[in-house]
Design an enzyme around this catalytic site. Structure first.
Site, PDB file in Angstrom:
ATOM      1  N   LYS A  74       0.972  -1.332   0.058  1.00 22.15           N
ATOM      2  CA  LYS A  74       0.137  -0.189  -0.476  1.00 22.15           C
ATOM      3  C   LYS A  74       0.789   1.411  -0.569  1.00 22.15           C
ATOM      4  O   LYS A  74       2.135   1.496   0.482  1.00 22.15           O
ATOM      5  CB  LYS A  74      -0.846  -0.138   1.402  1.00 22.15           C
ATOM      6  CG  LYS A  74      -1.861   0.706   1.395  1.00 22.15           C
ATOM      7  CD  LYS A  74      -2.879   0.981   2.895  1.00 22.15           C
ATOM      8  CE  LYS A  74      -3.689   1.866   3.013  1.00 22.15           C
ATOM      9  NZ  LYS A  74      -4.432   2.344   4.146  1.00 22.15           N
ATOM     10  N   SER A 150      -9.211   2.598   3.360  1.00 13.88           N
ATOM     11  CA  SER A 150      -7.694   3.591   3.208  1.00 13.88           C
ATOM     12  C   SER A 150      -7.293   2.454   1.748  1.00 13.88           C
ATOM     13  O   SER A 150      -6.381   2.687   0.906  1.00 13.88           O
ATOM     14  CB  SER A 150      -6.878   4.247   2.769  1.00 13.88           C
ATOM     15  OG  SER A 150      -6.398   3.473   4.037  1.00 13.88           O
ATOM     16  N   SER A 174      -9.525   1.053   7.670  1.00 15.13           N
ATOM     17  CA  SER A 174      -9.154   1.182   6.172  1.00 15.13           C
ATOM     18  C   SER A 174      -8.687  -0.405   5.696  1.00 15.13           C
ATOM     19  O   SER A 174      -8.251  -0.562   4.774  1.00 15.13           O
ATOM     20  CB  SER A 174      -7.791   1.463   6.160  1.00 15.13           C
ATOM     21  OG  SER A 174      -8.182   3.515   6.094  1.00 15.13           O
TER      22      SER A 174
END
Lengths: 475, 474
Positions: A74, A150, A174
């Protein structure tokens, strides 16, 4: 195997093929890259490609439970010396870090082969993956919809079939939110389970932690085995963990007492699809012989959310100011999304004692939740209050924090609570609505009880498997 | 029984007498109370007496536990106990008796301990002395012109004077170890997250502060930690897992340890000769016991750390005082706060959250650095204080300029705050008395979670060079 079957395997499945020498890591990587090249223009899941280093890595010596499995990191934390980490902000210089995060070293040590960074919203602040820097990530189940956030790029890459598992992190939901929106397994570990070494002690005062999104429960268990565990220098630890979550997960859970939510914590209703998903999950648990009843912890959301936002605002302001200092930039409103700037300004205004008060309030929520868990082993809630929203649903230019994050909280009414309390929670993909969009449910365990969650998750996966669902995705 | 023996026994020793029915819990309580009445006027250690309640508990028969029937004292910070006020040494805190026990106090009671009252502290536990406007100074039983240290000074004075064998204490910058050093006691600051602060607190002073006790014997500290350290799953975080019972653990000697020793402070300044002598004696002892000792010091930037540490203490004070303002409607002033505290409040309330977070991150960086240091060394040996116990009145609690107020403290307390920053455990051991017969302690610091190693070494040292029979002549 023929490489066309790549998508049928989870990460441990691919690793087993490598171990049996049925396929080479470089072949897996090239397949992942092919898929990325084909699918990413539609998904926008990957925002930085590092194919050459990955190829070198795939040709090198690989050991570990995931040896040879292609992987993505990520774009938030998971610093590496080979790729920039920008948190979707143009304020962050596009330069690699001077060392790997311990987590990245542990991923590498497990044999994973990272070949890129995945899409996120700016600083991971919102429950969708849309930013000015990268543009939106698209949900593989329906490209018009949000992947959640996210960790949306990671979830889209996994659900889209590029890779079986990707790095993710969770400071308010997230991991679980994109897992819900994209139909994946997403476990937020207990506070202190994952080390933030060497760059951080805790992230957002212990709200945020790392792991992965995956298609199978066992991949998540094995990923936790490969990456969990504190090191000297960490500020505090989680309660002890089993020798192997992967082994522990195979044992059937004892008879559990499980409560499920039928409304939000403020008493308002959630979407009928979400209610149906929870009901479905409760029925599965009931069928598995667990004691299931309606119930929710007595958490006062109207007080906790402002406290939660205070920690986020303060941490964001501290983070941006630190980057400003290191890079010699001066933060201005033009550098950021409106939501980010609004929260930054709020964070700048916050006093230390307000911040301490907010933290104390969240810690008292931990005490409240623990009392609830004296009665219940697990708590089930929908992961989201609505089905995955369409892209553009949230106005990211809105600077008024109450408005911008108010809309977020309506969408994700439950997940932040576990970041506040530090409890582990896992999203499972158990339900799809009539639009064929995944509607996840989250199971919340006692502080430190990832093992209980994984055992229950594994037994549910067996009773109500979802792996075949991925076949219907047509990007 | 006639109680000449009372002072010759530690908490577990007294509990054994109760168990063998050689003495009753009530007799122990009465003896402790008689001693308190006789001695306390000289040392001002106990500032709230719950003697009748204690007698009542003793009469009813204390629960059967490792310390069944043993009298003890609670510090006037945290450790809420039914019927007792906890005022943290501040006039601003109303004297309202608690309506529930703190989890830790409930554990004490369940183990059979009988709390007799609350012990003296400086205002909000901020200082390494125990002097306050509310209570007046606690005095060191070894020489009543001197401080017993702080902030757990009342607890340490009461134990050193033989009123009780052990007492509750807390440590947010050295407040267990400093009074243990000044009074010649064992004082273990536990790892962050080892002992719950529930239900009313979670991580006091941004995780700097922890609860435990001061005792005369190592085994009492081990047994106290055994009963205090059970996991409470409502806590926000935990210490590294405990490896079995500490009391059982100390029956075995530690493995051969690699110990670093510091003979100067972080900036290179030497210590008072009495302190240097204490450290040298400790080095020799460790070497005689087969451990390796070498001079080494972690590269902590002490100025930066002190800044960050002061920020966290100032903001925690401001937060606490603002909460009191809301609860009681008082405004902070010299009428309800000491000058030094008011100065700290003024400083703390102006601090923005971003600076608070920056200070926390500074602490975490020190923790990483210490993590590295302990890859090479099992333990780090330092003096607990850079000088012998201060004379009472040395620190000006009316000084509102906090730089001025704290200046004498920073040199006096060179190392203990580091372990509060990093979360590591550290123990003070009473291994030296200077020519004036004042105790000079040394501290051993272990890796995070390393209480067992500390206690094993402490037990080994206690056996090699016992201190138990040393009592002050009051």
């Amino acid at each position: 195997m023929t490489i066309s079957e790549y998508g049928k395997y989870d990460a441990l499945g691919l690793a087993a093929l490598v171990a049996k020498k049925k396929v080479k890591p470089i072949e897996l990587l090239e397949e992942a890259i092919n898929r990325a090249e084909k699918l990413n223009p539609k998904l926008n899941a990957i925002v930085y490609k590092d194919y050459e280093n990955a190829r070198a890595c795939a040709k090198g010596k690989l050991r570990g439970p995931f040896a040879g499995v292609p992987f993505l990191l990520k774009d938030i934390f998971a610093f590496t010396t080979t790729m920039p980490t920008r948190q979707a902000s143009k304020f962050m210089p596009a330069i690699p870090w001077m060392h790997n995060s311990l987590l990245v070293d542990r991923f590498l040590g497990a044999g994973l082969v990272p070949f890129g960074k995945t899409n996120v919203p700016e600083f991971g602040l919102v429950a969708t993956t849309e930013s000015k820097l990268y543009g939106p990530a698209h949900n593989p189940w329906n490209l018009d919809h949000s992947t959640g956030g996210s960790s949306g790029g990671s979830a889209a890459a996994v659900a889209g079939g590029i890779i079986p598992m990707a790095h993710a992190n969770d400071g308010g939901g997230s991991i679980r939110i994109p897992a819900s929106a994209c139909g994946l397994v997403g476990l937020k570990p207990t506070r202190g389970r994952m080390s933030n070494a060497p760059d951080f002690g805790e992230v957002i005062d212990g709200l945020a932690t790392d792991l992965v999104v995956s298609k199978s429960v066992r991949d998540t268990a094995a990923a936790l085995d490969a990456t969990a565990g504190p090191v000297q220098g960490d500020p505090y630890w989680a309660p002890p963990q089993p020798n192997s979550y992967l082994e522990a997960m195979k044992r059937k859970p004892k008879k559990l007492r499980i409560a499920f939510a039928t409304k939000k914590l403020d008493g308002s209703a959630f979407h009928p699809d979400c209610a149906a998903a929870v009901k479905h999950a409760a029925k599965i648990c009931d069928d598995l012989g667990h004691e299931v009843e309606e119930g929710s912890p007595d958490l006062d959301q109207s007080r906790l959310i402002p406290a939660f936002m205070a920690l986020w605002g303060g941490s964001l302001a501290n983070g941006i100011d630190t980057v400003a200092m290191l890079t010699g930039q001066k933060p201005t409103e033009n550098d950021f999304e409106g939501t980010t700037w609004g929260l930054y300004e709020q964070g700048k205004r916050l006093t230390a004692s307000e911040y301490i008060g907010a933290k104390a309030q969240l810690q008292m929520a931990g005490r409240t939740a623990a009392r609830f868990h004296e009665k219940y082993d697990m708590w089930i809630s929908p992961t989201l209050g609505l089905p995955p929203v369409k892209l553009g649903f949230f106005d990211l230019s809105e600077r008024d924090v109450a408005k911008s994050f108010g809309a977020q909280i309506d969408y994700v009414p439950f997940t932040a609570m576990q970041n506040a309390t530090g409890q582990p929670a896992i999203n499972l993909p158990l339900y799809w609505n009539k639009d064929s969009l995944p509607i996840g449910v989250q199971f919340v365990g006692r502080f430190g009880d990832e093992e209980g969650l994984l055992r229950l998750a594994a037994s549910i996966e067996k009773a109500a498997p979802w792996a075949h669902r991925y076949d219907s995705i047509r990007v | 029984m006639a109680f000449a023996e009372y002072g010759k026994l530690d908490g577990l020793g007294l509990a054994a007498l109760v168990k063998e029915k050689k003495v009753t819990a009530l007799e122990l309580a009465d003896e402790a109370i008689a001693r308190a009445e006789r001695i306390n006027p000289k040392i001002n250690a106990i500032i709230f007496k719950a003697f009748d309640a204690a007698r009542g508990s003793a009469k009813n028969g204390a629960p059967d536990g490792p310390f069944s029937g043993v009298p003890m004292l609670l510090k006037d910070m945290r450790a809420g106990a039914v019927g007792m006020p906890t005022r943290s040494g501040s006039r601003m805190v109303p004297a309202i008796p608690a309506d529930h026990d703190a989890t830790l106090v409930a554990r004490y009671r369940a183990a059979g301990l009988i709390p007799l009252g609350k012990t003296n502290v400086p205002e909000f536990g901020i200082l390494p002395v125990s002097e306050s406007k509310l209570y007046g100074p606690a005095r060191n039983p070894w020489n009543t012109d001197h401080t017993p240290g702080g902030s757990s000074g009342g607890s340490a004075a009461a134990v050193a004077a033989g009123i009780v064998p052990l007492a509750h204490a807390t440590d947010g910058g050295g407040s267990i170890r400093i009074p243990a050093s000044c009074c010649g006691l064992v004082g273990l600051k536990v790892s962050r997250g080892r002992v719950t602060q529930g239900p009313d607190n979670a991580d006091s002073t941004a995780g700097l502060s922890v609860d435990n006790c001061v005792t005369r014997s190592v085994r009492d500290t081990a047994a106290m930690l055994d009963l205090s350290s059970a996991l409470d799953f409502s806590d926000p975080y935990f210490a590294p897992p405990q490896q079995g019972s500490y009391l059982d653990g100390i029956k075995s000697a530690p493995k051969k340890l690699r110990i670093a020793v510091s003979t100067t402070n972080f900036l290179g300044a030497p210590f008072h000769p009495d302190v240097a002598e204490a450290v040298q004696k400790a080095v020799k002892l460790c070497e005689q016991l087969g451990h390796t000792v070498e001079e080494a010091k972690p590269a902590v930037n002490s100025e930066e750390m002190t800044q960050a540490f002061m920020t966290l203490w100032a903001t925690a004070s401001a937060f606490g005082i603002e909460m009191l303002m809301r609860m009681t409607g008082q405004k902070p002033s010299l009428d309800n706060l000491e000058g030094l505290t008011l100065g700290l409040y003024e400083r703390g309330k102006a601090v923005p959250a971003v600076q608070q977070i920056g200070a926390q991150q500074m602490m975490y960086r020190v923790a990483r650095l210490m993590g590295k240091f302990h890859e090479q060394y099992d333990l780090w040996l330092t003096p607990t204080l850079a000088q012998p116990p201060l004379k009472i009145g040395t620190i000006d609690i009316d000084e509102q300029n906090i730089e001025k107020a704290f200046a004498p403290i920073i040199d006096y307390v060179p190392f203990t705050a580091t372990q509060n920053a990093t979360g590591q455990p550290a123990i003070n051991l009473p291994l030296h008395w200077n020519k004036a017969n004042l105790p000079i302690g040394v501290q051993f610091v272990a890796r995070n979670g390393g209480e067992m190693t500390l206690l094993q070494l402490a037990a080994q040292i206690e056996q090699a060079q016992p201190w138990f029979d040393k009592y002050p002549q009051l």
